[in-house]
Design a protein around this motif. Structure first.
Motif, PDB file in Angstrom:
ATOM      1  N   THR A   1      -1.921   8.963  -3.736  1.00 32.95           N
ATOM      2  CA  THR A   1      -3.228   8.334  -3.949  1.00 32.95           C
ATOM      3  C   THR A   1      -3.731   8.580  -5.369  1.00 32.95           C
ATOM      4  O   THR A   1      -4.348   7.706  -5.977  1.00 32.95           O
ATOM      5  CB  THR A   1      -4.249   8.870  -2.938  1.00 32.95           C
ATOM      6  OG1 THR A   1      -4.316  10.308  -3.047  1.00 32.95           O
ATOM      7  CG2 THR A   1      -3.848   8.512  -1.525  1.00 32.95           C
ATOM      8  N   THR A   2      -3.459   9.775  -5.893  1.00 31.86           N
ATOM      9  CA  THR A   2      -3.864  10.062  -7.274  1.00 31.86           C
ATOM     10  C   THR A   2      -3.140   9.154  -8.255  1.00 31.86           C
ATOM     11  O   THR A   2      -3.730   8.683  -9.241  1.00 31.86           O
ATOM     12  CB  THR A   2      -3.569  11.536  -7.612  1.00 31.86           C
ATOM     13  OG1 THR A   2      -4.217  12.394  -6.661  1.00 31.86           O
ATOM     14  CG2 THR A   2      -4.056  11.876  -9.008  1.00 31.86           C
ATOM     15  N   PHE A   3      -1.880   8.879  -7.992  1.00 30.26           N
ATOM     16  CA  PHE A   3      -1.105   7.989  -8.854  1.00 30.26           C
ATOM     17  C   PHE A   3      -1.706   6.585  -8.868  1.00 30.26           C
ATOM     18  O   PHE A   3      -1.920   6.002  -9.935  1.00 30.26           O
ATOM     19  CB  PHE A   3       0.342   7.939  -8.370  1.00 30.26           C
ATOM     20  CG  PHE A   3       1.174   6.869  -9.031  1.00 30.26           C
ATOM     21  CD1 PHE A   3       1.667   7.044 -10.313  1.00 30.26           C
ATOM     22  CD2 PHE A   3       1.453   5.681  -8.364  1.00 30.26           C
ATOM     23  CE1 PHE A   3       2.424   6.054 -10.931  1.00 30.26           C
ATOM     24  CE2 PHE A   3       2.207   4.688  -8.963  1.00 30.26           C
ATOM     25  CZ  PHE A   3       2.697   4.871 -10.251  1.00 30.26           C
TER      26      PHE A   3
ATOM     27  N   SER B   1      -4.708   5.672  -8.091  1.00 26.35           N
ATOM     28  CA  SER B   1      -6.074   5.638  -8.639  1.00 26.35           C
ATOM     29  C   SER B   1      -6.084   5.707 -10.156  1.00 26.35           C
ATOM     30  O   SER B   1      -7.056   5.299 -10.795  1.00 26.35           O
ATOM     31  CB  SER B   1      -6.898   6.799  -8.067  1.00 26.35           C
ATOM     32  OG  SER B   1      -6.376   8.043  -8.494  1.00 26.35           O
ATOM     33  N   SER B   2      -5.010   6.246 -10.745  1.00 23.96           N
ATOM     34  CA  SER B   2      -4.952   6.391 -12.201  1.00 23.96           C
ATOM     35  C   SER B   2      -4.218   5.244 -12.896  1.00 23.96           C
ATOM     36  O   SER B   2      -4.356   5.063 -14.108  1.00 23.96           O
ATOM     37  CB  SER B   2      -4.277   7.721 -12.566  1.00 23.96           C
ATOM     38  OG  SER B   2      -2.960   7.786 -12.033  1.00 23.96           O
ATOM     39  N   VAL B   3      -3.464   4.463 -12.139  1.00 17.73           N
ATOM     40  CA  VAL B   3      -2.703   3.357 -12.726  1.00 17.73           C
ATOM     41  C   VAL B   3      -3.586   2.115 -12.809  1.00 17.73           C
ATOM     42  O   VAL B   3      -4.274   1.777 -11.840  1.00 17.73           O
ATOM     43  CB  VAL B   3      -1.445   3.057 -11.880  1.00 17.73           C
ATOM     44  CG1 VAL B   3      -0.751   1.798 -12.370  1.00 17.73           C
ATOM     45  CG2 VAL B   3      -0.495   4.242 -11.931  1.00 17.73           C
ATOM     46  N   PRO B   4      -3.612   1.415 -13.955  1.00 14.00           N
ATOM     47  CA  PRO B   4      -4.394   0.169 -14.052  1.00 14.00           C
ATOM     48  C   PRO B   4      -3.928  -0.847 -13.019  1.00 14.00           C
ATOM     49  O   PRO B   4      -2.726  -1.023 -12.803  1.00 14.00           O
ATOM     50  CB  PRO B   4      -4.100  -0.318 -15.482  1.00 14.00           C
ATOM     51  CG  PRO B   4      -3.658   0.899 -16.221  1.00 14.00           C
ATOM     52  CD  PRO B   4      -2.951   1.761 -15.214  1.00 14.00           C
ATOM     53  N   TYR B   5      -4.907  -1.517 -12.379  1.00 16.42           N
ATOM     54  CA  TYR B   5      -4.530  -2.417 -11.291  1.00 16.42           C
ATOM     55  C   TYR B   5      -3.749  -3.633 -11.770  1.00 16.42           C
ATOM     56  O   TYR B   5      -2.983  -4.223 -11.008  1.00 16.42           O
ATOM     57  CB  TYR B   5      -5.771  -2.850 -10.501  1.00 16.42           C
ATOM     58  CG  TYR B   5      -6.799  -3.595 -11.292  1.00 16.42           C
ATOM     59  CD1 TYR B   5      -6.705  -4.966 -11.479  1.00 16.42           C
ATOM     60  CD2 TYR B   5      -7.889  -2.948 -11.840  1.00 16.42           C
ATOM     61  CE1 TYR B   5      -7.664  -5.656 -12.202  1.00 16.42           C
ATOM     62  CE2 TYR B   5      -8.852  -3.629 -12.558  1.00 16.42           C
ATOM     63  CZ  TYR B   5      -8.732  -4.987 -12.735  1.00 16.42           C
ATOM     64  OH  TYR B   5      -9.686  -5.657 -13.461  1.00 16.42           O
TER      65      TYR B   5
ATOM     66  N   GLY C   1      -9.184   5.409  -4.497  1.00 11.42           N
ATOM     67  CA  GLY C   1     -10.480   6.002  -4.827  1.00 11.42           C
ATOM     68  C   GLY C   1     -11.284   6.364  -3.590  1.00 11.42           C
ATOM     69  O   GLY C   1     -11.924   7.428  -3.527  1.00 11.42           O
TER      70      GLY C   1
ATOM     71  N   SER D   1      -5.021  -0.506  -5.426  1.00 14.90           N
ATOM     72  CA  SER D   1      -5.672   0.136  -6.568  1.00 14.90           C
ATOM     73  C   SER D   1      -7.025   0.729  -6.212  1.00 14.90           C
ATOM     74  O   SER D   1      -7.421   1.759  -6.776  1.00 14.90           O
ATOM     75  CB  SER D   1      -5.839  -0.873  -7.713  1.00 14.90           C
ATOM     76  OG  SER D   1      -6.623  -1.982  -7.293  1.00 14.90           O
TER      77      SER D   1
END
Length: 326
Positions: free
Chosen positions: A140-142, A144-148, A206, A202
């Motif tokens: 989930t952290t990955f 949330s940090s990657v641009p959609y 969050g 994406s």
């Protein structure tokens, strides 16, 4: 009651400021929309029609800026957002009404799915912290940090280009006739699956992390300890006691995210060539279509303000402490 009156008064003033800025900002931008229109239709529009066009776009040189401002408000109260430059003489309201349902249908549904699924997973992760469920946290952290838009490009590369399961872009098949029929509706769902999947992946991360952190916080509260002491089932304590209080920030955030649904996801709609309001805004910006930009910004602003009002009301009912006078 005083709480609600103050909030409504605040948002009325905010709405007035937003509309006022929406009026002045295009007039401070470089370039002349009327001259741009004449240059675009070179040889088809007479130069003698400049004054008529300026009046049509609310920029009559014979009127003071204050009078133009008053006229702008009068047009707004009559639902008149002006005429589009790039689609002249199509009214801006007609373009927005054609594009808005696509964005609300796609982004709205994807936002609701992401919120529901993400919140439920976050409840479980927060309640069962320290177990094998924690393996989902890095994932989930990955996301949330990657641009959609990167997720969208990867989805196109894998599912559209390599596997060829879905189309690379568009809103529906050109072979289907728009209408309330199964062929068209299934085509809309088929073409909208990858964009919706991009939004869900994406944004869901969050909601998961936010709900998990709140569940960890409330798990040590006294009312949760008392519920355990009463011998209640674990599922009852988790959902009726812990998650009921942990979900308050999620509810307000969800209401705000619904307000931003109207703005669409500009990059996503550009990546998938989806005919939503974000795609129209990008076209209007590239073509210096100030009336259309003005109309879209106004709709987005008012939608976000309404979402804020709804969020305040919901939060006030869920948590009476917010209604206390300072």
């Amino acid at each position: 009651m005083r709480f609600f009156i103050r909030r409504v008064a605040f948002y009325i003033v905010t709405a007035w400021a937003a509309v006022t800025l929406n009026f002045f900002i295009p007039r401070m931008m470089p370039g002349d929309p009327v001259q741009a229109l004449i240059a675009r239709y070179q040889g088809q529009i007479s130069v003698d029609a400049v004054n008529s066009l300026r009046k049509l776009f609310g920029m009559d040189a014979h009127e003071s800026l204050w009078q133009q401002y008053i006229d702008y408000w009068v047009k707004l109260f009559h639902g008149n957002l002006g005429v589009s430059l790039q689609s002249f003489p199509t009214p801006v309201s007609q373009i927005i009404s054609q594009s808005l349902p696509w964005t609300i249908g796609l982004v709205g549904l994807a936002t609701i799915i992401a919120f529901v699924v993400g919140t439920v997973i976050g409840i479980i992760l927060g309640w069962r912290r320290g177990t094998k469920w924690d393996a989902l946290i890095p994932i989930t952290t990955f996301f949330s940090s990657v641009p959609y838009f990167w997720i969208g490009l990867m989805a196109i590369a894998i599912f559209a280009t390599v596997l060829q399961w879905f189309p690379q872009g568009g809103s529906y098949s050109v072979d289907s006739l728009p209408g309330l029929n199964w062929a068209f509706m299934s085509s809309v769902f088929y073409y909208g699956f990858l964009p919706a999947l991009t939004i869900v992946l994406s944004s869901m991360a969050g909601w998961i992390l936010g709900m998990r952190n709140m569940m960890v916080t409330v798990s040590s509260e006294d009312y949760v300890t008392v519920a355990h002491a009463k011998g209640l089932r674990e599922s009852v304590v988790m959902f009726r006691y812990a998650s009921r209080n942990a979900i308050l920030p999620q509810i307000s955030g969800f209401a705000l995210s619904l307000g931003f649904v109207v703005s669409g996801t500009l990059v996503m709609e550009q990546v998938f060539n989806y005919q939503g309001i974000g795609y129209r805004l990008l076209q209007a910006t590239n073509n210096h279509d100030y009336p259309l930009m003005q109309g879209i910004f106004l709709v987005i602003t008012l939608s976000v303000l309404i979402a804020n009002v709804v969020a305040d009301i919901i939060y006030a009912f869920l948590d009476p402490r917010t209604r206390k006078e300072g």
